[in-house]
Design a protein around this motif. Structure first.
Motif, PDB file in Angstrom:
ATOM      1  N   SER A  13       0.812  -1.213   0.000  1.00  0.00           N
ATOM      2  CA  SER A  13       0.000   0.000   0.000  1.00  0.00           C
ATOM      3  C   SER A  13       0.850   1.270   0.000  1.00  0.00           C
ATOM      4  N   GLU A  14       2.027   1.216   0.580  1.00  0.00           N
ATOM      5  CA  GLU A  14       2.912   2.388   0.573  1.00  0.00           C
ATOM      6  C   GLU A  14       3.679   2.487  -0.738  1.00  0.00           C
ATOM      7  N   ALA A  15       4.199   1.357  -1.205  1.00  0.00           N
ATOM      8  CA  ALA A  15       5.002   1.367  -2.437  1.00  0.00           C
ATOM      9  C   ALA A  15       4.181   1.785  -3.644  1.00  0.00           C
ATOM     10  N   TRP A  17       1.846   3.944  -3.930  1.00  0.00           N
ATOM     11  CA  TRP A  17       1.750   5.407  -4.040  1.00  0.00           C
ATOM     12  C   TRP A  17       3.111   6.032  -4.305  1.00  0.00           C
ATOM     13  N   LYS A  18       4.154   5.373  -3.899  1.00  0.00           N
ATOM     14  CA  LYS A  18       5.506   5.872  -4.161  1.00  0.00           C
ATOM     15  C   LYS A  18       5.886   5.720  -5.622  1.00  0.00           C
ATOM     16  N   TYR A  19       5.337   4.689  -6.267  1.00  0.00           N
ATOM     17  CA  TYR A  19       5.705   4.387  -7.644  1.00  0.00           C
ATOM     18  C   TYR A  19       4.530   4.539  -8.622  1.00  0.00           C
ATOM     19  N   THR A  20       3.735   3.507  -8.803  1.00  0.00           N
ATOM     20  CA  THR A  20       2.772   3.478  -9.906  1.00  0.00           C
ATOM     21  C   THR A  20       1.727   4.577  -9.828  1.00  0.00           C
ATOM     22  N   LEU A  21       1.058   4.711  -8.690  1.00  0.00           N
ATOM     23  CA  LEU A  21       0.011   5.725  -8.597  1.00  0.00           C
ATOM     24  C   LEU A  21       0.578   7.134  -8.696  1.00  0.00           C
ATOM     25  N   LYS A  22       1.757   7.343  -8.162  1.00  0.00           N
ATOM     26  CA  LYS A  22       2.410   8.648  -8.295  1.00  0.00           C
ATOM     27  C   LYS A  22       2.668   8.962  -9.765  1.00  0.00           C
ATOM     28  N   TYR A  23       3.185   7.960 -10.508  1.00  0.00           N
ATOM     29  CA  TYR A  23       3.435   8.181 -11.930  1.00  0.00           C
ATOM     30  C   TYR A  23       2.139   8.472 -12.678  1.00  0.00           C
ATOM     31  N   LEU A  24       1.108   7.686 -12.429  1.00  0.00           N
ATOM     32  CA  LEU A  24      -0.159   7.900 -13.127  1.00  0.00           C
ATOM     33  C   LEU A  24      -0.722   9.284 -12.851  1.00  0.00           C
ATOM     34  N   GLN A  25      -0.551   9.797 -11.643  1.00  0.00           N
ATOM     35  CA  GLN A  25      -1.009  11.143 -11.328  1.00  0.00           C
ATOM     36  C   GLN A  25      -0.252  12.208 -12.123  1.00  0.00           C
ATOM     37  N   GLU A  26       0.983  11.892 -12.495  1.00  0.00           N
ATOM     38  CA  GLU A  26       1.796  12.839 -13.268  1.00  0.00           C
ATOM     39  C   GLU A  26       1.349  12.912 -14.727  1.00  0.00           C
ATOM     40  N   THR A  27       0.653  11.887 -15.191  1.00  0.00           N
ATOM     41  CA  THR A  27       0.263  11.816 -16.594  1.00  0.00           C
ATOM     42  C   THR A  27      -1.127  12.414 -16.790  1.00  0.00           C
ATOM     43  N   ASN A  28      -1.592  12.353 -18.043  1.00  0.00           N
ATOM     44  CA  ASN A  28      -2.936  12.864 -18.342  1.00  0.00           C
ATOM     45  C   ASN A  28      -3.994  11.763 -18.328  1.00  0.00           C
ATOM     46  N   PHE A  29      -3.665  10.597 -17.721  1.00  0.00           N
ATOM     47  CA  PHE A  29      -4.640   9.513 -17.691  1.00  0.00           C
ATOM     48  C   PHE A  29      -5.637   9.750 -16.556  1.00  0.00           C
ATOM     49  N   PRO A  30      -6.943   9.602 -16.807  1.00  0.00           N
ATOM     50  CA  PRO A  30      -7.962   9.848 -15.775  1.00  0.00           C
ATOM     51  C   PRO A  30      -7.840   8.853 -14.615  1.00  0.00           C
ATOM     52  N   ASN A  46      -5.674  -1.390   4.027  1.00  0.00           N
ATOM     53  CA  ASN A  46      -4.425  -0.623   4.092  1.00  0.00           C
ATOM     54  C   ASN A  46      -4.249   0.338   2.928  1.00  0.00           C
ATOM     55  N   TYR A  47      -5.071   0.192   1.890  1.00  0.00           N
ATOM     56  CA  TYR A  47      -4.951   1.036   0.702  1.00  0.00           C
ATOM     57  C   TYR A  47      -5.939   2.203   0.818  1.00  0.00           C
ATOM     58  N   LYS A 205      10.656  -1.152  -9.826  1.00  0.00           N
ATOM     59  CA  LYS A 205      11.469  -1.631  -8.706  1.00  0.00           C
ATOM     60  C   LYS A 205      11.138  -3.093  -8.437  1.00  0.00           C
ATOM     61  N   ALA A 206      11.094  -3.881  -9.513  1.00  0.00           N
ATOM     62  CA  ALA A 206      10.658  -5.275  -9.414  1.00  0.00           C
ATOM     63  C   ALA A 206      11.469  -6.050  -8.377  1.00  0.00           C
ATOM     64  N   HIS A 207      10.754  -6.872  -7.594  1.00  0.00           N
ATOM     65  CA  HIS A 207      11.338  -7.785  -6.610  1.00  0.00           C
ATOM     66  C   HIS A 207      11.997  -7.059  -5.446  1.00  0.00           C
ATOM     67  N   SER A 208      11.658  -5.782  -5.233  1.00  0.00           N
ATOM     68  CA  SER A 208      12.212  -5.061  -4.094  1.00  0.00           C
ATOM     69  C   SER A 208      11.123  -4.802  -3.067  1.00  0.00           C
ATOM     70  N   GLY A 209      11.498  -4.702  -1.808  1.00  0.00           N
ATOM     71  CA  GLY A 209      10.535  -4.396  -0.765  1.00  0.00           C
ATOM     72  C   GLY A 209       9.713  -5.597  -0.362  1.00  0.00           C
ATOM     73  N   SER A 210       8.881  -5.380   0.647  1.00  0.00           N
ATOM     74  CA  SER A 210       8.035  -6.452   1.146  1.00  0.00           C
ATOM     75  C   SER A 210       6.799  -6.592   0.288  1.00  0.00           C
ATOM     76  N   GLY A 211       6.080  -7.681   0.507  1.00  0.00           N
ATOM     77  CA  GLY A 211       4.876  -7.931  -0.262  1.00  0.00           C
ATOM     78  C   GLY A 211       5.172  -8.816  -1.445  1.00  0.00           C
ATOM     79  N   GLY A 212       4.190  -8.965  -2.333  1.00  0.00           N
ATOM     80  CA  GLY A 212       4.372  -9.811  -3.494  1.00  0.00           C
ATOM     81  C   GLY A 212       4.290 -11.276  -3.116  1.00  0.00           C
ATOM     82  N   ASN A 213       4.943 -12.111  -3.916  1.00  0.00           N
ATOM     83  CA  ASN A 213       4.847 -13.560  -3.702  1.00  0.00           C
ATOM     84  C   ASN A 213       6.234 -14.209  -3.762  1.00  0.00           C
TER      85      ASN A 213
END
Length: 271
Positions: A13-15, A17-30, A46-47, A205-213
Motif C-alpha cells: 500500500s505504501e510502495a 503510491w511511491k511508484y505506480t500511482l504517483k506516476y499515473l497522477q503525473e500523466t494525463n490519464f484519468p 491498508n490502501y 522496482k521489481a522484486h524489491s521491498g516487502s509484499g508480493g509472492n
C-alpha cells in the motif's frame, strides 16, 4: 470503450503510491479509470485514496491477472501495471539512424511519457488494425538495447506493463511465475502474435521491498523450474529451456525460457 488501468497488488500500500500511482497522477490519464486489485479485505483496508477491488479467491499473481480480465465487460481495453512502476519512457534519438535499428552506443535519451492516454490508445489502435489482442514495451529499461521500431510476431511482453482486452485468457493455469511468458506464447498461438514497442520501456522496482509472492526463495526456485518445464513442453518448438551462465550456485539452478524469434511485421517510428 474507454481504456482502464488495472494494478494487481499485495501488501504494498505504501510502495504503490511511491511508484505506480504517483506516476499515473503525473500523466494525463484519468485516475477514475485506475483500479487496484488486492487479494482480501484485510489487505484492502491498508490502501487509501484509490479505487479498490478485492479479487476473492486469488492466490497468485497469475490468478489475479485472470480475475482482472474477467472483471471488466468483455472487450474492454485494459492496461495492466505492476505496483512498483516508476514510469513509461520513450526512446529519443539525438542523432538520426538509417532504418529501424541502432548501435548500442548511439546517442539517445529516455524521456518519461506524460501523455499516457494518447500512447495507450495508439497501442490498442495498432492492435485492432492487425487482429492482435496484446501489446507492450521493450523488456529491458536500457536505451542501448532499444530501437526505433514496433514489432509484431512472437514477441515477449513483460508483465509489469501490457495492454489486452478483457475476457481474453491471460495467464493460463498455474503459470506463475512465468505468466507473462505463457501469455505471450498463448497470444501467438491464438491470434498470430503480440505487438511490442521497442522504442518504449518501463522502469520498475521489481522484486524489491516487502509484499508480493517471493518470500520463500527455495520454494520460488522449485515453482519457477517446474513452470518453465511445463511451458517448454506445452509450446514445443516455440519455447526452449535456457540456463544462466553464472558462478552463483543458486542462480545456476534457475531455469529460464527462450522464445523462438518470429517477426511478422516491423513498423518504423518517428525519430
Amino acid at each position: 470503450m474507454e481504456v482502464q488501468v488495472a494494478i494487481p497488488s499485495r501488501h504494498r500500500s505504501e510502495a504503490i503510491w511511491k511508484y505506480t500511482l504517483k506516476y499515473l497522477q503525473e500523466t494525463n490519464f484519468p485516475m477514475d479509470r485506475v483500479t487496484v486489485f488486492v487479494s482480501d479485505e484485510e489487505d484492502a483496508a491498508n490502501y487509501h485514496d484509490c479505487n479498490i477491488v478485492v479479487a476473492e479467491g486469488t492466490k497468485s499473481l497469475g490468478d489475479k491477472r485472470q480475475f482482472i480480465s474477467d472483471y471488466y465487460p468483455k472487450g474492454t481495453p485494459v492496461i495492466s501495471f505492476d505496483d512498483d512502476v516508476s514510469g513509461v519512457f520513450k526512446l529519443h534519438l539525438t542523432e538520426p539512424v538509417e532504418g529501424t535499428r541502432k548501435e548500442l552506443t548511439h546517442p539517445c535519451t529516455l524521456e518519461k511519457v506524460l501523455g499516457l492516454s494518447e500512447f495507450v490508445e495508439g497501442g490498442f489502435e495498432l492492435c485492432e488494425g492487425r487482429g492482435l489482442r496484446m501489446w507492450g514495451a521493450a523488456p529491458v529499461a536500457n536505451k542501448g538495447f532499444m530501437n526505433p521500431r514496433i514489432l509484431t510476431g512472437l514477441k515477449f511482453i513483460m508483465g509489469h506493463f501490457f495492454g489486452f482486452y478483457a475476457g481474453d485468457g491471460i495467464a493460463g493455469k498455474d503459470a506463475d511465475p512465468k505468466d507473462d511468458i505463457y501469455t505471450s506464447l498463448w497470444h501467438y498461438n491464438e491470434f498470430g502474435g503480440t505487438l511490442r514497442y521497442d522504442n518504449h520501456c518501463v522502469k520498475s522496482k521489481a522484486h524489491s521491498g516487502s509484499g508480493g509472492n517471493c518470500d520463500d526463495m527455495e520454494a520460488k526456485l522449485e515453482l519457477n523450474n517446474s513452470t518453465v518445464d511445463r511451458i517448454v513442453t506445452e509450446f514445443d518448438g516455440l519455447a526452449f529451456l535456457k540456463l544462466r551462465k553464472t558462478s552463483d550456485p543458486w542462480l545456476s539452478r534457475y531455469h529460464e525460457v527462450r522464445l523462438k524469434n518470429i517477426t511478422t511485421e516491423t513498423i518504423p517510428v518517428d525519430q
